[in-house]
Design a protein around this motif. Structure first.
Motif, mmCIF file in Angstrom:
data_model
loop_
_atom_site.group_PDB
_atom_site.id
_atom_site.type_symbol
_atom_site.label_atom_id
_atom_site.label_comp_id
_atom_site.label_asym_id
_atom_site.label_seq_id
_atom_site.Cartn_x
_atom_site.Cartn_y
_atom_site.Cartn_z
ATOM 1 N N ASP A 17 0.820 -1.204 0.000
ATOM 2 C CA ASP A 17 0.000 0.000 0.000
ATOM 3 C C ASP A 17 0.862 1.265 0.000
ATOM 4 O OD1 ASP A 17 -2.414 -1.307 -0.156
ATOM 5 O OD2 ASP A 17 -2.823 -1.226 1.995
ATOM 6 N N ALA A 18 2.001 1.217 0.705
ATOM 7 C CA ALA A 18 2.899 2.373 0.704
ATOM 8 C C ALA A 18 3.489 2.605 -0.682
ATOM 9 C CB ALA A 18 4.011 2.158 1.731
ATOM 10 N N VAL A 19 3.829 1.533 -1.376
ATOM 11 C CA VAL A 19 4.366 1.656 -2.727
ATOM 12 C C VAL A 19 3.298 2.189 -3.679
ATOM 13 C CG1 VAL A 19 5.153 0.286 -4.712
ATOM 14 C CG2 VAL A 19 6.217 -0.016 -2.463
ATOM 15 N N ILE A 20 2.087 1.672 -3.563
ATOM 16 C CA ILE A 20 0.992 2.150 -4.422
ATOM 17 C C ILE A 20 0.763 3.645 -4.204
ATOM 18 C CG2 ILE A 20 -1.500 2.009 -4.794
ATOM 19 C CD1 ILE A 20 -1.241 -1.022 -4.166
ATOM 20 N N ALA A 21 0.788 4.091 -2.946
ATOM 21 C CA ALA A 21 0.599 5.513 -2.654
ATOM 22 C C ALA A 21 1.727 6.356 -3.243
ATOM 23 C CB ALA A 21 0.503 5.729 -1.144
ATOM 24 N N ASP A 22 2.956 5.855 -3.143
ATOM 25 C CA ASP A 22 4.095 6.584 -3.690
ATOM 26 C C ASP A 22 4.005 6.676 -5.209
ATOM 27 O OD1 ASP A 22 6.884 7.672 -2.782
ATOM 28 O OD2 ASP A 22 7.289 6.513 -4.597
ATOM 29 N N MET A 23 3.585 5.589 -5.852
ATOM 30 C CA MET A 23 3.440 5.595 -7.313
ATOM 31 C C MET A 23 2.424 6.625 -7.791
ATOM 32 S SD MET A 23 3.225 1.627 -8.447
ATOM 33 C CE MET A 23 4.532 0.456 -8.153
#
Length: 266
Positions: A17-23
């Motif tokens: 979820d953190a990666v998705i938010a960063d993307m």
């Protein structure tokens, strides 16, 4: 085209979820998941449900193969726990991006309809889903593979027109500019920054992979002037929630890795 590569999520939903938010801030046009998405003592079913809601492209990893093909009694602890959590819908979803060829081999995949004719994808190396492409275990560590070792692992399996090859499996974020034209990218691991492995190699019977940070990793690539360039990205997230979950599942090795990016020493 601006591409993002993720790999080795290993059921770590908080990191994903953190990666998705960063993307979401980076104008990504396409995301490719290079495999080993669910296996581990964390949240495999919830992670699968999240991934199924995104139009990402998926390459099967060795753990997808093991989950689908090995009987539970032959699976390791992480795969066996994951198998116990998955429903038929998720298993069918995994099977939809698994390699239908020899289950121990995974030749590089080329999808011209998505990327043109110069991008290839694999989980491990172009010849095996359990072979590191850019690392070689030696003693208790893994070093950068030599020119000769990388040459052997590519083994003529990458066409001359390929200028970007993405791989995962080793959990080590790294880029190698091969023979000046080919950029090889390993985005590192979204969900597991360290692990140990007793699989035998020519120079090692036991090795550790350690990134020294609990952060989630992924990569963004884009072509400029006819050459691909890569940004390796490290994203902090609430790793303690996943470490506590690993402890609850009686996996202190995972808990230590998730908290620190290192493996415990006894």
């Amino acid at each position: 085209m601006r591409l993002a590569f993720v790999s080795d999520i290993h059921g770590n939903l908080a990191a994903l979820d953190a990666v998705i938010a960063d993307m979401s801030h980076r104008k990504i046009q396409c995301v490719v998941n290079l495999g080993d998405s669910l296996s581990g003592p964390l949240l495999p079913l919830e992670t699968a449900d999240r991934l199924r809601n995104f139009p990402w492209l998926h390459v099967a990893g060795n753990h997808e193969r093991q989950l689908l093909r090995l009987p539970v009694e032959r699976q390791n602890l992480s795969d066996a726990y994951t198998s116990s959590q998955l429903n038929p819908l998720v298993k069918n979803w995994l099977a939809s991006h698994a390699d239908p060829a020899d289950p121990r081999l995974q030749t590089a995949q080329i999808w011209p309809e998505q990327f043109g004719h110069d991008v290839a994808l694999c989980h491990g190396s172009p010849r095996s889903d359990i072979e590191y492409l850019l690392e070689t275990p030696e003693g208790e560590a893994a070093r950068l593979a030599s020119v000769r070792e990388i040459e052997e692992r590519l083994a003529g399996l990458i066409p001359e027109n390929i200028s970007l090859l993405a791989c995962g499996h080793s959990h080590v974020p790294r880029t190698v500019r091969w023979r000046s034209k080919l950029l090889i990218v390993n985005p590192g691991s979204v969900g597991l920054p360290a692990y140990d492995d007793d699989h035998p190699y020519p120079f090692s019977k036991f090795h550790r992979i350690e990134n020294g940070s609990p952060d989630a990793r992924y990569a963004v690539v884009e072509k400029f002037g006819g050459l691909w360039r890569c940004e390796l990205i490290s994203v902090p997230y609430d790793h303690e929630s996943m470490a506590l979950l690993a402890e609850k599942r009686d996996r202190p090795d995972w808990a230590h890795a998730l908290r620190t990016g290192w493996m415990p020493r006894v």
